[in-house]
Enzyme design. Structure first.
Site, PDB file in Angstrom:
ATOM      1  CE  LYS A   1       3.589  28.316 -54.762  1.00  0.00           C
ATOM      2  NZ  LYS A   1       2.915  27.477 -55.845  1.00  0.00           N
TER       3      LYS A   1
ATOM      4  CB  CYS B   1       6.564  27.506 -52.163  1.00  0.00           C
ATOM      5  SG  CYS B   1       6.795  26.971 -53.611  1.00  0.00           S
TER       6      CYS B   1
ATOM      7  CG  ASP C   1       1.272  29.962 -58.055  1.00  0.00           C
ATOM      8  OD1 ASP C   1       2.588  30.413 -58.681  1.00  0.00           O
ATOM      9  OD2 ASP C   1       1.617  29.140 -57.228  1.00  0.00           O
ATOM     10  CG  ASP C   2       5.202  33.875 -61.166  1.00  0.00           C
ATOM     11  OD1 ASP C   2       5.004  35.025 -61.300  1.00  0.00           O
ATOM     12  OD2 ASP C   2       6.141  33.244 -61.652  1.00  0.00           O
TER      13      ASP C   2
ATOM     14  NE  ARG D   1      10.782  29.644 -63.019  1.00  0.00           N
ATOM     15  CZ  ARG D   1       9.622  30.149 -62.349  1.00  0.00           C
ATOM     16  NH1 ARG D   1       9.570  30.751 -61.443  1.00  0.00           N
ATOM     17  NH2 ARG D   1       8.461  29.633 -62.778  1.00  0.00           N
TER      18      ARG D   1
ATOM     19  CG  ASP E   1       8.132  29.974 -55.461  1.00  0.00           C
ATOM     20  OD1 ASP E   1       9.063  29.212 -55.001  1.00  0.00           O
ATOM     21  OD2 ASP E   1       7.221  29.726 -56.117  1.00  0.00           O
TER      22      ASP E   1
ATOM     23  CG  ASP F   1       7.363  23.389 -58.480  1.00  0.00           C
ATOM     24  OD1 ASP F   1       6.422  23.379 -57.970  1.00  0.00           O
ATOM     25  OD2 ASP F   1       8.431  24.007 -58.935  1.00  0.00           O
TER      26      ASP F   1
ATOM     27  CD1 TRP G   1      11.978  22.765 -59.020  1.00  0.00           C
ATOM     28  CD2 TRP G   1      11.994  21.600 -60.922  1.00  0.00           C
ATOM     29  NE1 TRP G   1      10.857  22.877 -59.760  1.00  0.00           N
ATOM     30  CE2 TRP G   1      10.847  22.120 -60.940  1.00  0.00           C
ATOM     31  CE3 TRP G   1      12.235  20.785 -62.075  1.00  0.00           C
ATOM     32  CZ2 TRP G   1       9.821  22.122 -61.851  1.00  0.00           C
ATOM     33  CZ3 TRP G   1      11.467  20.586 -62.972  1.00  0.00           C
ATOM     34  CH2 TRP G   1      10.098  21.327 -63.027  1.00  0.00           C
TER      35      TRP G   1
HETATM   36  C1  GLA Z   1       7.820  27.690 -58.292  1.00  0.00           C
HETATM   37  C2  GLA Z   1       6.926  27.014 -57.577  1.00  0.00           C
HETATM   38  C3  GLA Z   1       5.489  26.687 -58.298  1.00  0.00           C
HETATM   39  C4  GLA Z   1       4.866  28.058 -59.077  1.00  0.00           C
HETATM   40  C5  GLA Z   1       6.181  28.773 -59.752  1.00  0.00           C
HETATM   41  C6  GLA Z   1       5.731  30.061 -60.235  1.00  0.00           C
HETATM   42  O1  GLA Z   1       8.204  26.869 -59.309  1.00  0.00           O
HETATM   43  O2  GLA Z   1       7.318  25.867 -57.069  1.00  0.00           O
HETATM   44  O3  GLA Z   1       4.578  26.156 -57.484  1.00  0.00           O
HETATM   45  O4  GLA Z   1       4.495  28.822 -57.887  1.00  0.00           O
HETATM   46  O5  GLA Z   1       7.286  28.855 -59.214  1.00  0.00           O
HETATM   47  O6  GLA Z   1       6.734  30.744 -60.984  1.00  0.00           O
END
Ligand code: GLA
Length: 765
Positions: A501, A551, A387-388, A467, A503, A573, A220
Site C-alpha cells: 500500500k 493511496c 498498515d502504518d 501531518r 501512501d 479514508d 480529505w
Molecule cells: C492515510 C491512509 C490511511 C492510512 C493512514 C496511515 O491516511 O489513507 O488509509 O494508511 O494514512 O497513516
C-alpha cells in the site's frame, strides 16, 4: 535530442499502456502527406492543392476528424458518432462567426499568435522574446499498433522559428476511446533555448446550444463529490497547484453534456480525463460565438519550462470517451479501456482484503496482528495488509509524529520481524501486504537528519510540516533511488509479501528544490511528477507481480497517470456507507469498480460518527473491491457470521462486479433520495442489482427501478443476496424475462433511510 526523440518518448508511453508495439509506420511525403485512407479521398491531383484534406482518428463508433487546410493550418472538423458521407466536412463552412473567426474553422490545436485570442494550448517564448506561434502541417503519419489501436501523428512546424510540434492521437477501436498528447521540439538548428509557458495535451472545440459540466470536487475523506453546472460565457477551470495529492480538491476528469444535463442512458456526453499526477488544468472557455473551448493538460502555473536546443517536451495523455447514449456508456467504455490499457493486471479479479488501519491504528504487537490474521482467515478474507506503524527504532512510529523515512522494522513492537508475520499469514491461506509512504519524512527521523537537502523547501524559509511531515524532493535522482530502494527493501523483508500500500499524506507547500539549479526552479512541478513516474517505472519493471494499492490520504492521487502502475486505489479514508454510496457512484463514472477499494468498517464510523447497518455497509462495499478495515474482534458473533457469508457471496459475484459492465440506474445526486446501480457480465448471463434508500420514504409507494443491459429474450432467476432477516423484493426466487425486468423493473421495499437490496440475476437454461 533529435526530432525522433518525440517518438521515442511516445513509444515509451504507448508501450507502457500496451505492453507491446507492433509497429507498421506509414511515413508519408511530401510536405503535406496523408495516410492511404486520406489520400484516397482526394478527388484529383488538381483538387488536392485547393481542398482541405480530411484526417480521421477512428474507433468503432466514434470519429475525430481534422482538416489539413490548403494554407497549411490544421483545423478541427468533428468529434462524435461515426457517420457516412463525412467528406462533406471538407466543404463545411463556419458562418456567423465574430470578425476574427469569419469563415474560419476552429484550429485543432490553439497556439498563441495569428488570430487567436483565447487561452492557448501552446504558448512559448522564443529566444528573441517573441511570444507567437503559427503552425503549419508538414505531414501526417498513421501507424497500426495492433488490431485494436491506431496512432495518428500530425507533424507541424512554426512558420518562422525552428520549432516543431507533433499532435499524437491514439484510437482504441473497441473501447471507443481516443487519447491525445503533444510533443514540442526545439530544433538543434535554432541554437538557442525556448521557454514553454502553456503546453496542453489537448484542445477540443465543442459547438452546442448549451453545455453542462459534471466534475468531481472534494477534500480529505470527502473525495469525488459530483457537481453538475451549466456553463455560462467566460472561463471555468478545474485545476490543482498542490503537486502531490492533486486530486484531493478536484479530480482531473469530467463529463460534458450538450443540450441538457447529463443523463445515464441518453444524450451526448464527452468524458475527459488527464493522465497526470502533478499540477493540472482543465479549462472550459465559452466564447462570444457560443463555442466551448476545452483545454486539458499540465497546469502552466509557475511551470515555465526551458527547452534547450535539440530537446523535446512530451505532454501527458488526455483521454476522451464519447457517448451518444448518456454517461453510462461513456463510463463503460472508459472502464473497458482502463482494464486493458491503464490498470496493472486489470483483467484479473482482485482478492478480499483486511487492512489493519482502522482496527489497530499504531497500537499493535505481534499478538494483535496474528489474531487479526486468524480472524481474517476464518472470515474468508484472502489478503491481510499491515498498515502504518511497523517501522522506526530511534524514532519509533507510534503515532504520526515520528519515524517516517526510517524503513526498518520496529524491534520493540515486532521482535520477530515482518517475515514471521507474513509467513504466518501465508500459513493461514492469506497473502500478506504492507504499508509504505516512501516520498515523505518526519523531522523526527534518522533520514531527516542525514539528508536535510532532500526536503522540498523554499531556500531560507521555514519548512512547514503537514501531518508532522515533509516531502522528499523527487526531482533529485538520489531521492528517486532512495524511494526505489525503500520499496525493494520493504518487499525484501519477506518473500511472502505480495502487496504494497503506497501512501502519500501531504502535498507541496513552500516549493523549492536544492537539487534543481536556480534557473530551473520552475521545473519543479513537472520534474517532481516525472521523477515519481520514473520511480514507478523502475519498480514495475523489477516487481511486475507485486500488487500495489494507490493511496494518498485516501483518493488524493486518483488519476490515470498513477493508476497505470497500480492494481487498485484507496477510494477514501471515509468508510461510512452513506457517504460511500455517493462517492463510489461518482468515482465509477470515470474509474472502474474493480480498482475501487471499498472496506467495511466498524460503527460508529470513525470519520462521520454514523451508524450504518452492517448489511448496508457490506452492500455498499460489494459494489467495489470488497475489503474490511476493522478489528474483527469488535464484531458480535452474529455480525461475524453475517460478514463471513457476505465475503463468500462476494467471491461468487465478483467477476460480474469487477469485470462486467456498470449501469448507473439512479443517481444519488438526483432528487428522490435513491441510488441504484447494476453490473452485468459481458455475456449477459449474470447480473447484480443494488438499490439504496437515502432517506425515510414514509408511506410512499415503492419505486420501480428499470434494469438495463440484460438480454430481453432470456429469462433470469432473481435471488436476493445479503438478506438480513426478511426479503426486500417480493419476486425473490422467481424468474422473469429480461424484457420484463428492463421495461417494468423491480420494486424492492426500501422504506427506511439506509435500507438496501442486492439482487442476483441468473439466466435460466
Ligand atoms: C492515510 C491512509 C490511511 C492510512 C493512514 C496511515 O491516511 O489513507 O488509509 O494508511 O494514512 O497513516
Amino acid at each position: 535530442m533529435k526530432r525522433s526523440n518525440c517518438f521515442a518518448v511516445f513509444f515509451a508511453v504507448v508501450g507502457l499502456f500496451a505492453g507491446k508495439v507492433g509497429a507498421t509506420v506509414t511515413l508519408l511525403s511530401p510536405a503535406v502527406s496523408l495516410s492511404p485512407d486520406v489520400s484516397m479521398q482526394a478527388a484529383s491531383q488538381s483538387d488536392e492543392a485547393s481542398q482541405p484534406r480530411l484526417v480521421r482518428v477512428q474507433t468503432e463508433d466514434v470519429t475525430l476528424a481534422l482538416l489539413c487546410e490548403p494554407d497549411g493550418r490544421l483545423s478541427f472538423a468533428y468529434f462524435g458518432p461515426t457517420f457516412s458521407g463525412d467528406e462533406a466536412l471538407i466543404a463545411r463552412r463556419y458562418i456567423g462567426r465574430p470578425d476574427a473567426f469569419e469563415d474560419m474553422r476552429p484550429s485543432a490545436y490553439l497556439a498563441y499568435g495569428g488570430r487567436n485570442y483565447l487561452e492557448p494550448a501552446l504558448k512559448v517564448v522564443h529566444a528573441d522574446g517573441s511570444q507567437t506561434v503559427e503552425l503549419v502541417v508538414e505531414g501526417v503519419e498513421t501507424e497500426s499498433l495492433d488490431s485494436n489501436r491506431e496512432r495518428t501523428v500530425v507533424r507541424m512546424r512554426d512558420k518562422l522559428y525552428p520549432m516543431s510540434v507533433e499532435l499524437i492521437y491514439t484510437a482504441y477501436r473497441a473501447e471507443n476511446v481516443i487519447t491525445q498528447q503533444v510533443c514540442v521540439h526545439n530544433e538543434a538548428r535554432g541554437k538557442r533555448p525556448i521557454e514553454l509557458e502553456n503546453v496542453y495535451s489537448a484542445y477540443m472545440p465543442v459547438m452546442a446550444p448549451s453545455y453542462y459540466l459534471t466534475h468531481f470536487y472534494g477534500t480529505w475523506a470527502h473525495e469525488m463529490q459530483l457537481v453538475e453546472e451549466r456553463l455560462t460565457p467566460g472561463v471555468k477551470t478545474i485545476e490543482s497547484r498542490k503537486g502531490v495529492r492533486t486530486t484531493q480538491s478536484e479530480n482531473p476528469s469530467f463529463l460534458l453534456s450538450t443540450g441538457a444535463p447529463a443523463r445515464a442512458d441518453e444524450g451526448e456526453v464527452i468524458a475527459g480525463a488527464l493522465a497526470w499526477s502533478g499540477n493540472y488544468k482543465l479549462s472550459f472557455e465559452l466564447d462570444e460565438s457560443g463555442r466551448l473551448n476545452v483545454l486539458g493538460g499540465v497546469n502552466p502555473f509557475g511551470s515555465r519550462y526551458r527547452l534547450e536546443t535539440g530537446d523535446s517536451f512530451t505532454t501527458p495523455e488526455m483521454i476522451w470517451s464519447y457517448s451518444a447514449s448518456g454517461y453510462g456508456l461513456a463510463a463503460r467504455q472508459l472502464h473497458d479501456w482502463t482494464r486493458q490499457y491503464a490498470l496493472h493486471d486489470g483483467e484479473t479479479v482482485n482478492s478480499v482484503v483486511l487492512n489493519s488501519w482502522e482496527g489497530a491504528y499504531f497500537n499493535f504487537d505481534e499478538a494483535t496482528i496474528c489474531r487479526m490474521i486468524d480472524d481474517a482467515a476464518s472470515m474468508g478474507v484472502e489478503t491481510f495488509v499491515l498498515d502504518d506503524g511497523w517501522f522506526g527504532n530511534n524514532y519509533p512510529r507510534n503515532d504520526d509524529r515520528a519515524g517516517l523515512g526510517d524503513w526498518q522494522v520496529n524491534r520493540q513492537k515486532l521482535p520477530g520481524g515482518i517475515d514471521s508475520l507474513a509467513r504466518y499469514a501465508v500459513s493461514k491461506g492469506l497473502r500478506f501486504g504492507i504499508w509504505i509512504e516512501p516520498e515523505m519524512v518526519n523531522p523526527a527521523s534518522d533520514l531527516a537528519q542525514a539528508h536535510p537537502d532532500w526536503v522540498v523547501k523554499s531556500p531560507g524559509r521555514e519548512v512547514p510540516t503537514m501531518r508532522n511531515q515533509w516531502l522528499l524532493d523527487l526531482t533529485n535522482p538520489e531521492v528517486q533511488d532512495f524511494v526505489v530502494e525503500t520499496f525493494r527493501n520493504t518487499v525484501g523483508l519477506s518473500s511472502s509479501i505480495s502487496y504494497i500500500k503506497w501512501d502519500a499524506n501531504r502535498h507541496v507547500e513552500s516549493m523549492g528544490s536544492e537539487y534543481l539549479p536556480e534557473d530551473r526552479q520552475s521545473h519543479f512541478w513537472i520534474d517532481y511528477t516525472r521523477g515519481l513516474y520514473s520511480v514507478y517505472e523502475r519498480i514495475r519493471k523489477e516487481f511486475p507481480d507485486i500488487e500495489i494499492q494507490l493511496c494518498s490520504s485516501g483518493g488524493g492521487r486518483l488519476d490515470y497517470g498513477a493508476l497505470q502502475y497500480h492494481d487498485e486505489f484507496w477510494t477514501s479514508d471515509d468508510t461510512d456507507a452513506y457517504e460511500r454510496i455517493k462517492m463510489q457512484f461518482a468515482t465509477n463514472l470515470i474509474y472502474p469498480a474493480e480498482a475501487t477499494a471499498a472496506h467495511v468498517s466498524i460503527v460508529p464510523n470513525h470519520q462521520t460518527g454514523d451508524r450504518a447497518p452492517l448489511k448496508l455497509r457490506f452492500d455498499v462495499a460489494m459494489m467495489g473491491r470488497l475489503g474490511l478495515e476493522l478489528q474483527p474482534r469488535h464484531l458480535t458473533d452474529e455480525e461475524f457470521a453475517f460478514a463471513r457469508r457476505a465475503v463468500e457471496t462476494y467471491k461468487d459475484i465478483r467477476p460480474v462486479i469487477q469485470l462486467g459492465d456498470l449501469y448507473p440506474l439512479r443517481s444519488p445526486y438526483e432528487p428522490g433520495d435513491w441510488c441504484a446501480r447494476m453490473f452485468v457480465s459481458k455475456d449477459k448471463s449474470r447480473a447484480v442489482f443494488f438499490a439504496f434508500s437515502l432517506d425515510y420514504h414514509d408511506r410512499m409507494a415503492s419505486t420501480d427501478f428499470k434494469l438495463q443491459g440484460l438480454d430481453p429474450e432470456r429469462r433470469y432467476k432473481v435471488t436476493e443476496l445479503n438478506s438480513a432477516g426478511s426479503d426486500t423484493f417480493w419476486g425473490n426466487g422467481q424468474t422473469f424475462t429480461g424484457d420484463y425486468l428492463m421495461r417494468v423493473g423491480v420494486n424492492p421495499w426500501l422504506q427506511r433511510r439506509g435500507a438496501s437490496t442486492v439482487l442476483l440475476l441468473e439466466v435460466q437454461p
